[in-house]
Motif scaffolding. Sequence first.
Motif, short mmCIF file in Angstrom:
data_model
loop_
_atom_site.label_atom_id
_atom_site.label_comp_id
_atom_site.label_asym_id
_atom_site.label_seq_id
_atom_site.Cartn_x
_atom_site.Cartn_y
_atom_site.Cartn_z
N ALA A 65 88.06 -5.17 5.28
CA ALA A 65 88.96 -4.49 4.36
C ALA A 65 88.26 -3.32 3.69
O ALA A 65 87.06 -3.40 3.36
CB ALA A 65 89.46 -5.47 3.29
N LEU A 66 88.98 -2.24 3.50
CA LEU A 66 88.42 -1.06 2.84
C LEU A 66 88.31 -1.32 1.34
O LEU A 66 89.32 -1.55 0.66
CB LEU A 66 89.32 0.16 3.11
CG LEU A 66 88.77 1.50 2.64
CD1 LEU A 66 87.53 1.88 3.45
CD2 LEU A 66 89.84 2.59 2.79
N PHE A 67 87.09 -1.27 0.83
CA PHE A 67 86.83 -1.56 -0.59
C PHE A 67 86.89 -0.25 -1.37
O PHE A 67 86.11 0.67 -1.12
CB PHE A 67 85.46 -2.21 -0.74
CG PHE A 67 85.22 -2.85 -2.08
CD1 PHE A 67 85.30 -4.23 -2.22
CD2 PHE A 67 84.91 -2.08 -3.18
CE1 PHE A 67 85.07 -4.82 -3.46
CE2 PHE A 67 84.68 -2.65 -4.42
CZ PHE A 67 84.76 -4.04 -4.57
N ASP A 68 87.83 -0.18 -2.32
CA ASP A 68 88.01 1.02 -3.15
C ASP A 68 87.46 0.75 -4.55
O ASP A 68 88.00 -0.09 -5.28
CB ASP A 68 89.50 1.37 -3.23
CG ASP A 68 89.74 2.70 -3.94
OD1 ASP A 68 89.12 2.95 -5.00
OD2 ASP A 68 90.55 3.49 -3.44
N PRO A 69 86.36 1.42 -4.96
CA PRO A 69 85.76 1.14 -6.28
C PRO A 69 86.71 1.38 -7.45
O PRO A 69 86.66 0.65 -8.44
CB PRO A 69 84.57 2.11 -6.33
CG PRO A 69 84.25 2.38 -4.90
CD PRO A 69 85.57 2.39 -4.20
N GLU A 70 87.58 2.40 -7.35
CA GLU A 70 88.50 2.69 -8.46
C GLU A 70 89.52 1.56 -8.60
O GLU A 70 89.81 1.11 -9.72
CB GLU A 70 89.21 4.02 -8.23
CG GLU A 70 88.29 5.23 -8.33
CD GLU A 70 89.05 6.52 -8.19
OE1 GLU A 70 90.31 6.47 -8.10
OE2 GLU A 70 88.41 7.59 -8.16
N GLU A 71 90.07 1.10 -7.49
CA GLU A 71 91.02 -0.01 -7.54
C GLU A 71 90.33 -1.28 -8.02
O GLU A 71 90.94 -2.10 -8.74
CB GLU A 71 91.66 -0.22 -6.16
CG GLU A 71 92.58 0.92 -5.74
CD GLU A 71 93.25 0.63 -4.41
OE1 GLU A 71 93.04 -0.47 -3.86
OE2 GLU A 71 93.99 1.50 -3.93
N PHE A 72 89.07 -1.46 -7.63
CA PHE A 72 88.31 -2.63 -8.08
C PHE A 72 88.14 -2.61 -9.60
O PHE A 72 88.34 -3.64 -10.27
CB PHE A 72 86.95 -2.66 -7.39
CG PHE A 72 86.00 -3.67 -7.94
CD1 PHE A 72 86.27 -5.03 -7.85
CD2 PHE A 72 84.82 -3.28 -8.57
CE1 PHE A 72 85.39 -5.97 -8.36
CE2 PHE A 72 83.94 -4.21 -9.08
CZ PHE A 72 84.23 -5.57 -8.98
N ALA A 73 87.80 -1.45 -10.15
CA ALA A 73 87.63 -1.34 -11.60
C ALA A 73 88.94 -1.63 -12.33
O ALA A 73 88.95 -2.32 -13.36
CB ALA A 73 87.10 0.05 -11.96
N GLU A 74 90.05 -1.12 -11.79
CA GLU A 74 91.35 -1.38 -12.41
C GLU A 74 91.71 -2.86 -12.33
O GLU A 74 92.26 -3.43 -13.28
CB GLU A 74 92.42 -0.54 -11.72
CG GLU A 74 92.27 0.97 -11.94
CD GLU A 74 93.25 1.78 -11.12
OE1 GLU A 74 94.05 1.16 -10.37
OE2 GLU A 74 93.23 3.01 -11.21
N TYR A 75 91.40 -3.46 -11.19
CA TYR A 75 91.68 -4.88 -11.00
C TYR A 75 90.92 -5.72 -12.02
O TYR A 75 91.48 -6.65 -12.64
CB TYR A 75 91.32 -5.29 -9.58
CG TYR A 75 91.32 -6.77 -9.32
CD1 TYR A 75 92.50 -7.46 -9.15
CD2 TYR A 75 90.11 -7.48 -9.22
CE1 TYR A 75 92.51 -8.83 -8.90
CE2 TYR A 75 90.11 -8.85 -8.97
CZ TYR A 75 91.31 -9.52 -8.81
OH TYR A 75 91.30 -10.87 -8.57
N CYS A 76 89.66 -5.41 -12.22
CA CYS A 76 88.84 -6.16 -13.18
C CYS A 76 89.36 -5.96 -14.61
O CYS A 76 89.37 -6.92 -15.41
CB CYS A 76 87.38 -5.73 -13.08
SG CYS A 76 86.56 -6.27 -11.56
N GLU A 77 89.80 -4.76 -14.92
CA GLU A 77 90.33 -4.49 -16.26
C GLU A 77 91.62 -5.27 -16.49
O GLU A 77 91.85 -5.83 -17.57
CB GLU A 77 90.57 -3.00 -16.44
CG GLU A 77 91.04 -2.62 -17.83
CD GLU A 77 91.19 -1.12 -18.01
OE1 GLU A 77 91.69 -0.70 -19.07
OE2 GLU A 77 90.81 -0.37 -17.09
N ASP A 78 92.47 -5.32 -15.46
CA ASP A 78 93.76 -6.02 -15.60
C ASP A 78 93.58 -7.53 -15.67
O ASP A 78 94.35 -8.22 -16.35
CB ASP A 78 94.67 -5.68 -14.41
CG ASP A 78 95.11 -4.22 -14.42
OD1 ASP A 78 95.03 -3.59 -15.47
OD2 ASP A 78 95.53 -3.73 -13.34
N THR A 79 92.58 -8.05 -14.98
CA THR A 79 92.40 -9.50 -14.91
C THR A 79 91.37 -10.03 -15.89
O THR A 79 91.23 -11.25 -16.05
CB THR A 79 91.97 -9.92 -13.48
OG1 THR A 79 90.76 -9.23 -13.13
CG2 THR A 79 93.07 -9.58 -12.48
#
Length: 298
Positions: free
Chosen positions: A70-84
């Motif tokens: 899977a393509l790992f996107d650092p920006e989406e990862f940061a948003e995911y961590c902030e949301d969760t």
Amino acid sequence: MAHTDRTKQTSRRRLRREVPSTVGLLADERDFTAMRRYRTFTFDDHTAYLRQIDALLKTLASQGIPTTVALFDPEEFAEYCEDTGLDPDAAASRGRFTARIPGSGAAVAYTGQPIDDLVPQLISTAVRKATWEYATTRLADLGECADCGQDIGRAAFDQASRILVRLIEEAGPGIHHLVCSIPVADEQLLAVLHTDRPDGEEPAQLGSSEGAEFVSVLAVGIALESPGGVVLRTTRPDAPDRLHGWRLRRGSLVPLTVAEVFSAYCTDADTGEPLSPESGVEYCAGFDLGPDDTGPHH
């Protein structure tokens, strides 16, 4: 007792082969650099990181474990961590994020392909997915026609579907490679479709995702009356490849002449300089697709 333990271990190994694995991949140097700000991300060289990913994939394959990359996107990862509320500087958080990517992001099945082939394949999948999402969103936002009340996006999609069917039918037997290019605002939408039509009256073999992507992009051009176009390359055994082209004008595909097809294929798109013609290729005019009176032009 020892026999029982060995049996349990064997059972667990067998069960492990039925549990799929997902490996997140940072495909380019920029995304890799973005992840280096996390202390627990211990890699410091992108090339070495890719080699480690390659070795990991081979190990999983040797154990019979089905693996998705899977393509790992650092920006989406940061948003995911902030949301969760997860800590982004934790391996467990990266693992949880990676596990959810195949459901919504770009991912490909690992089948033993080298990492140098896997990376561009993954990037291409991401581009195609983004193009399809943009096209479908754009069509959905067009709304209804003020004159007839028909859904403009739906009508354009139906018209594009009919055009694609006629293209393949008129192209006849062979392996067909179609490219649709549509300029929209600051975007250049591009869709590619491969299809194989056997000899006889058998229908063409279309990939469901590629077909939907191609039709969606063409539909955007039809609905917006964009000046895009379609090119078709047909390959048959013991015959030169045939190249055809069409210009999208006011929601319809208009055939290009032989000279226009030759110019399109033999001109550098960036510099405008002429390119040498391909050997074993026949440049042909686009064939007439006939009128399409079953869908209104809005």
